[in-house]
Design an enzyme around this catalytic site. Sequence first.
Site, PDB file in Angstrom:
ATOM      1  N   GLU A   1      -6.550  10.981 -14.089  1.00 33.46           N
ATOM      2  CA  GLU A   1      -6.796  11.241 -12.657  1.00 33.46           C
ATOM      3  C   GLU A   1      -5.795  12.261 -12.108  1.00 33.46           C
ATOM      4  O   GLU A   1      -6.153  13.156 -11.355  1.00 33.46           O
ATOM      5  CB  GLU A   1      -6.742   9.932 -11.865  1.00 33.46           C
ATOM      6  CG  GLU A   1      -7.020  10.149 -10.400  1.00 33.46           C
ATOM      7  CD  GLU A   1      -7.917   9.100  -9.759  1.00 33.46           C
ATOM      8  OE1 GLU A   1      -8.458   8.241 -10.465  1.00 33.46           O
ATOM      9  OE2 GLU A   1      -8.080   9.176  -8.535  1.00 33.46           O
TER      10      GLU A   1
ATOM     11  N   LEU B   1     -12.227   0.810  -3.111  1.00 34.67           N
ATOM     12  CA  LEU B   1     -12.208  -0.335  -4.036  1.00 34.67           C
ATOM     13  C   LEU B   1     -12.089   0.139  -5.491  1.00 34.67           C
ATOM     14  O   LEU B   1     -12.433  -0.567  -6.418  1.00 34.67           O
ATOM     15  CB  LEU B   1     -13.471  -1.196  -3.845  1.00 34.67           C
ATOM     16  CG  LEU B   1     -13.650  -1.786  -2.444  1.00 34.67           C
ATOM     17  CD1 LEU B   1     -14.960  -2.560  -2.348  1.00 34.67           C
ATOM     18  CD2 LEU B   1     -12.479  -2.713  -2.078  1.00 34.67           C
ATOM     19  N   SER B   2     -11.647   1.373  -5.651  1.00 36.30           N
ATOM     20  CA  SER B   2     -11.300   1.912  -6.978  1.00 36.30           C
ATOM     21  C   SER B   2     -12.473   2.130  -7.906  1.00 36.30           C
ATOM     22  O   SER B   2     -12.402   1.802  -9.096  1.00 36.30           O
ATOM     23  CB  SER B   2     -10.288   1.006  -7.679  1.00 36.30           C
ATOM     24  OG  SER B   2      -9.059   1.176  -7.100  1.00 36.30           O
TER      25      SER B   2
ATOM     26  N   SER C   1     -25.663   8.571 -15.009  1.00 34.21           N
ATOM     27  CA  SER C   1     -25.229   7.460 -14.172  1.00 34.21           C
ATOM     28  C   SER C   1     -26.423   6.971 -13.372  1.00 34.21           C
ATOM     29  O   SER C   1     -27.249   7.774 -12.930  1.00 34.21           O
ATOM     30  CB  SER C   1     -24.127   7.942 -13.229  1.00 34.21           C
ATOM     31  OG  SER C   1     -24.001   7.043 -12.159  1.00 34.21           O
TER      32      SER C   1
ATOM     33  N   GLU D   1       0.827  -1.218   0.000  1.00 31.75           N
ATOM     34  CA  GLU D   1       0.000   0.000   0.000  1.00 31.75           C
ATOM     35  C   GLU D   1       0.856   1.261   0.000  1.00 31.75           C
ATOM     36  O   GLU D   1       1.831   1.353   0.771  1.00 31.75           O
ATOM     37  CB  GLU D   1      -0.899  -0.038   1.237  1.00 31.75           C
ATOM     38  CG  GLU D   1      -2.301   0.395   0.992  1.00 31.75           C
ATOM     39  CD  GLU D   1      -3.077  -0.519   0.040  1.00 31.75           C
ATOM     40  OE1 GLU D   1      -3.162  -0.190  -1.163  1.00 31.75           O
ATOM     41  OE2 GLU D   1      -3.573  -1.545   0.507  1.00 31.75           O
TER      42      GLU D   1
ATOM     43  N   ASP E   1      -4.196   1.162  -9.262  1.00 39.41           N
ATOM     44  CA  ASP E   1      -5.635   0.913  -9.424  1.00 39.41           C
ATOM     45  C   ASP E   1      -5.986   0.689 -10.891  1.00 39.41           C
ATOM     46  O   ASP E   1      -6.670  -0.267 -11.244  1.00 39.41           O
ATOM     47  CB  ASP E   1      -6.449   2.093  -8.889  1.00 39.41           C
ATOM     48  CG  ASP E   1      -6.205   2.308  -7.412  1.00 39.41           C
ATOM     49  OD1 ASP E   1      -5.551   1.451  -6.788  1.00 39.41           O
ATOM     50  OD2 ASP E   1      -6.654   3.336  -6.885  1.00 39.41           O
TER      51      ASP E   1
HETATM   52  C1  GLA Z   1      -5.208   4.806  -3.953  1.00 38.58           C
HETATM   53  C2  GLA Z   1      -4.417   5.226  -5.189  1.00 38.58           C
HETATM   54  C3  GLA Z   1      -3.403   4.157  -5.592  1.00 38.58           C
HETATM   55  C4  GLA Z   1      -2.548   3.721  -4.402  1.00 38.58           C
HETATM   56  C5  GLA Z   1      -3.410   3.418  -3.193  1.00 38.58           C
HETATM   57  C6  GLA Z   1      -2.610   3.145  -1.954  1.00 38.58           C
HETATM   58  O1  GLA Z   1      -6.010   3.725  -4.227  1.00 38.58           O
HETATM   59  O2  GLA Z   1      -5.289   5.488  -6.256  1.00 38.58           O
HETATM   60  O3  GLA Z   1      -2.601   4.639  -6.649  1.00 38.58           O
HETATM   61  O4  GLA Z   1      -1.582   4.688  -4.099  1.00 38.58           O
HETATM   62  O5  GLA Z   1      -4.323   4.476  -2.899  1.00 38.58           O
HETATM   63  O6  GLA Z   1      -1.852   2.005  -2.098  1.00 38.58           O
END
Ligand code: GLA
Length: 391
Positions: A161, A126-127, A69, A35, A173
Amino acid sequence: MDIEQLEKSFIKRFGKSNEKIQFYFAPGRVNLIGEHTDYNNGYVLPCAITFGTYLLVRANDSNVVKMVSENFDYGDEIPIDKLSIPQSGKWMNYPLGVFDQFIQKGLKPSGLEMLYSGDIPNSSGLSSSASIEMVTAFALNDLFYIGLEQTDLVKLSQKAENEFVGVNCGIMDQFAVGMGKKGHAIFLDCGTLEYELVPIDLKNYKIIIANTNKQRGLADSKYNERVAECNKAVGFLAKIKKVESLSDFSYQEFVNNKHHIPDINIRKRAKHILSENQRVVDAVKVLKNDDLRVFGKLMNASHNSLRYDYEVTGYELDTIVEEARKVEGVLGSRMTGAGFGGCAIALVDENAVEPFIRKVGENYYKKTGLKAIFYISEIGDGTKKLNSSEN
Ligand code: GLA
């Protein structure tokens, strides 16, 4: 996700037309370990999950892109010559950032109707944002016959981003969302983008995602603060040898040279990054040997490092992780994603899943007043085009 239902919803919003509706999907991701290492050119081990973002798109002969959306109330009609203008604080900045990247590459978009629908909880770590970016990038690449490779779309989405949304995120991500493979985690060197798909066989264990339901209010500014702190650490350590990023040092080199970093907080940030890189390498080894117990210990060590050295956890994440570790049958637990709220993961014996959810849920509620939500994570595929009948 019910694709037929989505198609009906699309037609209800945009009406019928002779043009064909195209269907795309991009997953979310969980990070197993590694992380905040990505923007330090370090190692990560994420995987794509089966939750994600669906995008239905149809060409029209107008000069506007209509974006709506199912997850947010507002949508908009954006003239194609205004696609590169950010909209203050709106979800559309994720797709618009991707449009902007393509426009910078020379694309002249024509009118589109776009319906997004996702089942990843927003702001949960969770992106969901990378998922919206990648599904848009994949769709535009396909619709306008641009011919970029998947890894180019990954890089383009990260740039969107960074430049359009203003979060200096690393590549993890978008890479996991773009390149994920069912049943595998991605061992990625974020410096070189070399990667290995590591088969994940959890035997009788499950990865449970626990959403703290603590939204990450200040996440983005704190996130950029950590990026800046790591750059400062590089500045101090660059006196010892020529380096581009923290990951040019091994953990041992850091231990031998840490006195060169006078600021105690910056020293702690560097310690996390370099110990975490080592933990990812160790995790890949033990996963290949099916040693889930040691993997659980590495998860715990990773969380503790994020808590005490990197300081990105917070009361809710620490509480849910502590409660998770108390349950019998749990091998390890850690936060996943940027931190400051969002989700934790735990490696749980399949026979302990029900008591895990009950006990952790109850105790977390008593201590925080928040209701956690639990999901059993399945590892899915990366971004792809769907047939209209596919789910
Ligand atoms: C977010 C960012 C990633 C990464 C994580 C931490 O999800 O988008 O690029 O840095 O935090 O690991």
